[in-house]
Design a protein around this motif. Structure first.
Motif: not given
Length: 265
Positions: A202-221, A235-241
């Protein structure tokens, strides 16, 4: 270097002073890394905010303690460290397992948390079979045996091609982590499920993920973000995990914009 014993485990940490009227940032590192992964974000925030970062147990210069771990062990370490430093109402920024630790901290001690930045993480990461296989491989042949596949998930093909010296450095960081600390944290990840806890954030939350993340892909985040009422997803373009290494300027900009919109204390 700063060291503090919390619950029988000595933690390596760093406290960077900042304006007393600004919230404290707390950075929690990922599996197989130490707090140096946050450097290029921290230097963009230092002076504007107080900052705490630390090596979780079994990583970096912190004690290994008694492995394998439960996620509660990692959460308790952070809770104890923040109490020791007299930090409350902090912005907890966790990457991968650090994001699970952040969720666990909020569930246990909401008074310590003003907001969450959950990077490349989820409410549950991986399967029992995945983590048991990882543990067995590392116990048999060491971390070096799995390093290539891990680095492919951590960083984009461009990073592998254009930043070979940096890649070598992060390979060294990964392979030099204590085996017991690495496998112990794999066990904590295997057994952790914060699905219900995420729904209660119940606090403000930002979820961020790299578009090339192979460990926790964008769909999972994105699934995590959908569980947390009112959260934001980017989503951050040009970033992995590990976008704090690969795209620190973009990640810091997202964090600054998020913090600027927080309600006053």
């Amino acid at each position: 270097m700063q060291f503090t014993k919390i619950g029988g485990v000595t933690l390596h940490h760093q406290l960077i002073g900042g304006p007393a009227n600004k919230p404290v940032f707390v950075f929690v590192n990922s599996l197989g890394t130490d707090f140096r992964i946050w450097r290029d974000v921290i230097i963009r925030l230092a002076g504007d905010f107080p900052i705490v970062t630390y090596d979780k147990r079994g990583h970096g210069l912190s004690d290994v303690g008694n492995a394998p771990y439960r996620m509660d062990d990692h959460v308790g370490d952070l809770e104890g460290l923040l109490d020791h430093l007299n930090v409350k109402d902090a912005i907890i920024c966790g990457l991968s397992v650090g994001g699970l630790i952040a969720q666990g901290l909020y569930a246990k001690r909401p008074d310590l948390v003003r907001a969450l930045v959950l990077c490349d993480t989820a409410h549950k990461i991986g399967t029992v079979e995945l983590w048991n296989s990882r543990i067995a491989a590392v116990e048999k042949d060491g971390i070096a045996a799995i390093t290539d596949s891990i680095l492919e998930r951590w960083f984009t093909p461009d990073f592998h091609e254009q930043r070979k010296d940096d890649l070598t450095g992060y390979r060294n960081m990964l392979t030099r982590q204590p085996v017991a600390g690495y496998t112990g944290t794999c066990a904590a990840l295997r057994d952790a499920d914060y699905t219900e806890a995420a729904k209660a954030i119940a606090v403000p939350t930002l979820c961020v993920v790299g578009d090339h993340d192979g460990s926790t892909p964008p769909a999972l985040v994105r699934t995590l973000a959908d569980l947390i009422p009112g959260s934001r997803f980017k989503i951050i373009d040009g970033a992995g995990h590990i976008p704090c290494v690969e795209k620190p300027e973009e990640l810091t900009d997202l964090i600054k914009r998020f913090v600027a919109k927080l309600p006053p204390q």
